[in-house]
Design a protein around this motif. Structure first.
Motif, PDB file in Angstrom:
ATOM      1  N   LEU A 186      -4.350  -6.573   4.860  1.00 18.46           N
ATOM      2  CA  LEU A 186      -4.624  -5.766   6.331  1.00 18.46           C
ATOM      3  C   LEU A 186      -4.519  -6.931   7.138  1.00 18.46           C
ATOM      4  CD1 LEU A 186      -5.260  -2.914   6.880  1.00 18.46           C
ATOM      5  CD2 LEU A 186      -7.604  -3.622   7.066  1.00 18.46           C
ATOM      6  N   PRO A 187      -3.258  -7.111   7.444  1.00 19.16           N
ATOM      7  CA  PRO A 187      -3.048  -8.120   8.156  1.00 19.16           C
ATOM      8  C   PRO A 187      -3.338  -7.816   9.802  1.00 19.16           C
ATOM      9  CG  PRO A 187      -0.888  -7.310   7.652  1.00 19.16           C
ATOM     10  CD  PRO A 187      -2.157  -6.554   6.521  1.00 19.16           C
ATOM     11  N   ARG A 188      -3.415  -6.746  10.285  1.00 26.06           N
ATOM     12  CA  ARG A 188      -3.504  -6.240  11.671  1.00 26.06           C
ATOM     13  C   ARG A 188      -4.918  -5.654  11.788  1.00 26.06           C
ATOM     14  NH1 ARG A 188       0.360  -2.488  13.191  1.00 26.06           N
ATOM     15  NH2 ARG A 188      -0.598  -2.657  15.214  1.00 26.06           N
ATOM     16  N   ALA A 189      -5.761  -5.901  11.040  1.00 28.33           N
ATOM     17  CA  ALA A 189      -7.357  -5.334  11.013  1.00 28.33           C
ATOM     18  C   ALA A 189      -7.770  -5.435  12.419  1.00 28.33           C
ATOM     19  CB  ALA A 189      -8.221  -5.863  10.022  1.00 28.33           C
ATOM     20  N   ARG A 190      -7.948  -6.587  13.259  1.00 33.48           N
ATOM     21  CA  ARG A 190      -8.524  -6.862  14.491  1.00 33.48           C
ATOM     22  C   ARG A 190      -7.850  -5.791  15.561  1.00 33.48           C
ATOM     23  NH1 ARG A 190     -12.566  -9.256  15.525  1.00 33.48           N
ATOM     24  NH2 ARG A 190     -13.488 -10.302  13.791  1.00 33.48           N
ATOM     25  N   GLU A 191      -6.450  -5.897  15.569  1.00 29.66           N
ATOM     26  CA  GLU A 191      -5.692  -4.996  16.566  1.00 29.66           C
ATOM     27  C   GLU A 191      -5.881  -3.597  16.182  1.00 29.66           C
ATOM     28  OE1 GLU A 191      -1.886  -6.877  16.281  1.00 29.66           O
ATOM     29  OE2 GLU A 191      -0.878  -5.037  17.273  1.00 29.66           O
ATOM     30  N   LEU A 192      -5.760  -3.346  14.767  1.00 27.72           N
ATOM     31  CA  LEU A 192      -6.008  -1.801  14.572  1.00 27.72           C
ATOM     32  C   LEU A 192      -7.311  -1.174  14.969  1.00 27.72           C
ATOM     33  CD1 LEU A 192      -4.762  -1.218  10.929  1.00 27.72           C
ATOM     34  CD2 LEU A 192      -4.473   0.326  12.954  1.00 27.72           C
ATOM     35  N   ALA A 193      -8.621  -2.117  14.798  1.00 30.29           N
ATOM     36  CA  ALA A 193      -9.729  -1.794  15.048  1.00 30.29           C
ATOM     37  C   ALA A 193      -9.841  -1.582  16.707  1.00 30.29           C
ATOM     38  CB  ALA A 193     -10.806  -2.836  14.641  1.00 30.29           C
ATOM     39  N   ARG A 194      -9.372  -2.509  17.353  1.00 31.89           N
ATOM     40  CA  ARG A 194      -9.082  -2.087  18.964  1.00 31.89           C
ATOM     41  C   ARG A 194      -8.441  -0.915  19.249  1.00 31.89           C
ATOM     42  NH1 ARG A 194      -9.758  -7.943  19.545  1.00 31.89           N
ATOM     43  NH2 ARG A 194      -7.471  -8.328  19.148  1.00 31.89           N
ATOM     44  N   GLU A 195      -7.251  -0.483  18.392  1.00 30.57           N
ATOM     45  CA  GLU A 195      -6.627   0.702  18.941  1.00 30.57           C
ATOM     46  C   GLU A 195      -7.499   1.933  18.434  1.00 30.57           C
ATOM     47  OE1 GLU A 195      -3.679   1.497  19.875  1.00 30.57           O
ATOM     48  OE2 GLU A 195      -3.002  -0.623  20.317  1.00 30.57           O
ATOM     49  N   LEU A 196      -8.196   1.861  17.090  1.00 29.79           N
ATOM     50  CA  LEU A 196      -9.002   2.769  17.024  1.00 29.79           C
ATOM     51  C   LEU A 196     -10.209   3.065  18.026  1.00 29.79           C
ATOM     52  CD1 LEU A 196      -8.878   2.007  13.132  1.00 29.79           C
ATOM     53  CD2 LEU A 196      -8.140   3.949  14.053  1.00 29.79           C
ATOM     54  N   GLY A 197     -10.678   1.956  18.327  1.00 25.90           N
ATOM     55  CA  GLY A 197     -11.728   1.824  19.304  1.00 25.90           C
ATOM     56  C   GLY A 197     -11.190   2.582  20.796  1.00 25.90           C
ATOM     57  N   ARG A 198      -9.945   2.160  21.139  1.00 28.51           N
ATOM     58  CA  ARG A 198      -9.406   2.945  22.295  1.00 28.51           C
ATOM     59  C   ARG A 198      -9.392   4.575  22.075  1.00 28.51           C
ATOM     60  NH1 ARG A 198      -6.800  -1.772  23.354  1.00 28.51           N
ATOM     61  NH2 ARG A 198      -4.978  -1.501  21.758  1.00 28.51           N
ATOM     62  N   LEU A 199      -8.927   4.820  20.889  1.00 22.30           N
ATOM     63  CA  LEU A 199      -8.918   6.360  20.582  1.00 22.30           C
ATOM     64  C   LEU A 199     -10.380   7.135  20.537  1.00 22.30           C
ATOM     65  CD1 LEU A 199      -6.369   7.131  17.842  1.00 22.30           C
ATOM     66  CD2 LEU A 199      -6.314   7.793  20.268  1.00 22.30           C
ATOM     67  N   SER A 226      -6.758  -1.337  -6.375  1.00 22.21           N
ATOM     68  CA  SER A 226      -6.982  -0.143  -5.711  1.00 22.21           C
ATOM     69  C   SER A 226      -7.545  -0.608  -4.256  1.00 22.21           C
ATOM     70  CB  SER A 226      -7.991   0.383  -6.378  1.00 22.21           C
ATOM     71  OG  SER A 226      -8.654   1.700  -5.449  1.00 22.21           O
ATOM     72  N   LEU A 227      -7.308   0.276  -3.197  1.00 17.94           N
ATOM     73  CA  LEU A 227      -7.765  -0.081  -1.839  1.00 17.94           C
ATOM     74  C   LEU A 227      -7.202  -1.492  -1.582  1.00 17.94           C
ATOM     75  CD1 LEU A 227     -11.276   1.340  -1.087  1.00 17.94           C
ATOM     76  CD2 LEU A 227      -9.216   1.931  -0.297  1.00 17.94           C
ATOM     77  N   ARG A 228      -5.580  -1.770  -1.770  1.00 19.12           N
ATOM     78  CA  ARG A 228      -5.355  -3.295  -1.588  1.00 19.12           C
ATOM     79  C   ARG A 228      -5.063  -3.405  -0.085  1.00 19.12           C
ATOM     80  NH1 ARG A 228      -3.443  -6.210  -5.291  1.00 19.12           N
ATOM     81  NH2 ARG A 228      -1.582  -7.071  -4.150  1.00 19.12           N
ATOM     82  N   ALA A 229      -4.923  -2.232   0.632  1.00 21.94           N
ATOM     83  CA  ALA A 229      -4.786  -2.627   2.041  1.00 21.94           C
ATOM     84  C   ALA A 229      -6.218  -2.325   2.905  1.00 21.94           C
ATOM     85  CB  ALA A 229      -3.706  -1.684   2.578  1.00 21.94           C
ATOM     86  N   SER A 230      -6.902  -3.155   2.380  1.00 28.19           N
ATOM     87  CA  SER A 230      -8.437  -3.250   2.716  1.00 28.19           C
ATOM     88  C   SER A 230      -9.136  -4.217   2.396  1.00 28.19           C
ATOM     89  CB  SER A 230      -9.162  -1.751   1.940  1.00 28.19           C
ATOM     90  OG  SER A 230     -10.550  -1.639   2.149  1.00 28.19           O
ATOM     91  N   VAL A 231      -9.936  -4.964   3.321  1.00 31.98           N
ATOM     92  CA  VAL A 231     -10.660  -6.028   2.951  1.00 31.98           C
ATOM     93  C   VAL A 231     -11.800  -5.667   2.158  1.00 31.98           C
ATOM     94  CG1 VAL A 231     -11.822  -8.116   3.941  1.00 31.98           C
ATOM     95  CG2 VAL A 231      -9.703  -7.313   5.023  1.00 31.98           C
TER      96      VAL A 231
END
Ligand code: FAD
Length: 391
Positions: free
Chosen positions: A48-61, A210-215
């Protein structure tokens, strides 16, 4: 009278408010633009290479801890949160897991059971996606039965010293804060552990199918020394972690349907465009039977999720009803994914299509947040008055 909509045959969307549809559309857009183009590749690489960036995007939403009040959280309803979970999991169960663990496990634990200082320190950053949380309950030898946990916390002066191991912890390696449950002289207690505390490490678990795109991680606690105020003051006993799990399971009731919906849509699209024996697959009766069965499964599941969401908003939702929803909707989504896989033939096993990715993801969803067997026993105990968990 409106036309029959194959994507919403029961008209469930008509039950959602304009605001709920708008939240859904904004999450759908984020998934479409930022995750869906990459998620098969992340899944294949097991990252899940962009986890931090994604978390911030989800936070913005505003979707991280969106059902909590105050401390930077959006204070939205259970149905709002459910609609978001459905959309996230239609993209990938790993993305929904990131959000569930952040909002319903780590943030909820601090919000429900934490001190004012803990709430002020962690929740605004977590709601913004600036800090990522994880939730450590499961251990290598103790999963369904957390009452047997071995991880311990002992007093040393006013400090606490934690030792033990947690296993299968979502977000562990990328987390800034871990809510860790440990055995103490006064029973099970929860601890807010900054992950840069000496003695804390979180190696990532490899070789998942399973859940390979997850840490997913192990948490190793080796003489982790914490100040007295690291304990969640209000949580005593297993009631603490179980209350958090109940929150996250509720999100899965909706989320699993999202994965099922995505499989149904892929199968519908495929069967109307591919021809065999001189006509589209969709023109064969066996295909129509599969499509109808899948639609009944997915859309009954959406109705069930909405019903439970309304009960949650009304304050009348029982934990046994959450078990009911999680059991039925995850099993249903898995059935739908397996049926969709057959409809896509050989293409069904390819990552070019979302179906098998959802199918293998749902195997984890069936197991975590209480296995299907545990939820079956919960319903059985509620129906009969006889607890069949032990003995
Ligand atoms: P066990 O408890 O060993 O169960 C094995 C089998 O035996 C299951 O089928 C179970 O239903 C059955 N069984 C057990 N007891 C009984 C009984 N009394 N009667 C009948 N059957 C029984 N945990 C966390 O704390 N935090 C996380 O963030 C987290 N994320 C996860 C992410 C992933 C991808 C996965 C796969 C797991 C995650 N988990 C997490 C762990 C998850 O919650 C556990 O795997 C789950 O609770 C089951 O525990 P177990 O794997 O030890 O199985």
């Amino acid at each position: 009278r409106p036309d029959f909509d194959p994507h919403d045959p029961l008209g469930v969307d008509d039950e959602l408010s304009t605001e709920q549809l708008a939240v859904r559309d904004s999450v759908r857009a984020l998934c479409r633009d930022q995750v869906l183009p990459h998620v098969a590749d992340w899944f294949e690489r097991g990252e899940l290479p962009r986890a931090r960036e994604l978390a911030r995007e989800l936070g913005r939403l505003g979707v991280l801890g969106m059902h909590l009040d105050g401390y930077g959280c959006a204070g939205m309803s259970a149905v709002d949160y459910g609609v978001v979970c459905e959309e996230l999991e239609a993209c990938d169960s790993g993305l929904r897991s990131l959000v569930s663990v952040q909002g319903s496990l780590a943030m909820f634990a601090i919000h429900r059971w934490g001190s004012e200082e803990q709430k002020r320190h962690w929740l605004p950053r977590m709601a913004a996606g600036e800090a990522i949380g994880c939730f450590g309950l499961t251990e290598p030898d103790h999963g369904s039965d957390p009452s047997s946990m071995r991880t311990s916390a002992r007093r040393d002066g006013s400090d606490w010293v934690l030792n033990g191991r947690k296993m299968w912890i979502t977000n562990g390696t990328i987390a800034d804060v871990a809510v860790v449950w440990a055995r103490t002289e006064e029973g099970v207690r929860g601890f807010v552990v900054p992950t840069d505390t000496p003695g804390f490490t979180a190696p990532e678990i490899a070789h998942k199918l399973s859940l390979r795109a997850s840490v997913t991680s192990e948490l190793v606690l080796d003489d982790v020394r914490l100040p007295a105020d690291a304990v969640l003051p209000e949580a005593h006993g297993l009631r603490g972690p179980l209350s958090c799990l109940n929150e996250a399971r509720y999100g899965i009731v909706w989320g699993a349907n999202g994965a099922g919906r995505s499989c149904l849509e892929a199968a519908l699209e495929y069967s109307t465009t591919r021809e065999q024996f001189g006509k589209p697959l969709a023109g064969h009766q066996l295909t129509q039977s599969k499509l109808a069965d899948m639609a009944v499964r997915v859309h009954n599941g959406r109705l069930l999720a909405l019903h439970l969401g309304r009960r949650k908003d009304a304050g009348t939702l029982l934990p046994q009803q959450v078990s009911f929803g999680k059991l039925d909707n995850v099993r249903g989504a898995l059935d739908v994914a397996r049926t969709a896989r057959t409809l896509l033939g050989a293409n069904g096993i390819s990552l070019e299509y979302p179906v098998m990715r959802h199918m293998t993801n749902l195997e984890s969803v069936l197991t975590y947040e209480g296995t299907s067997e545990m939820h079956t026993l919960t319903i059985g105990a509620a129906m009969t008055g006889v607890d069949a968990f032990r003995g």
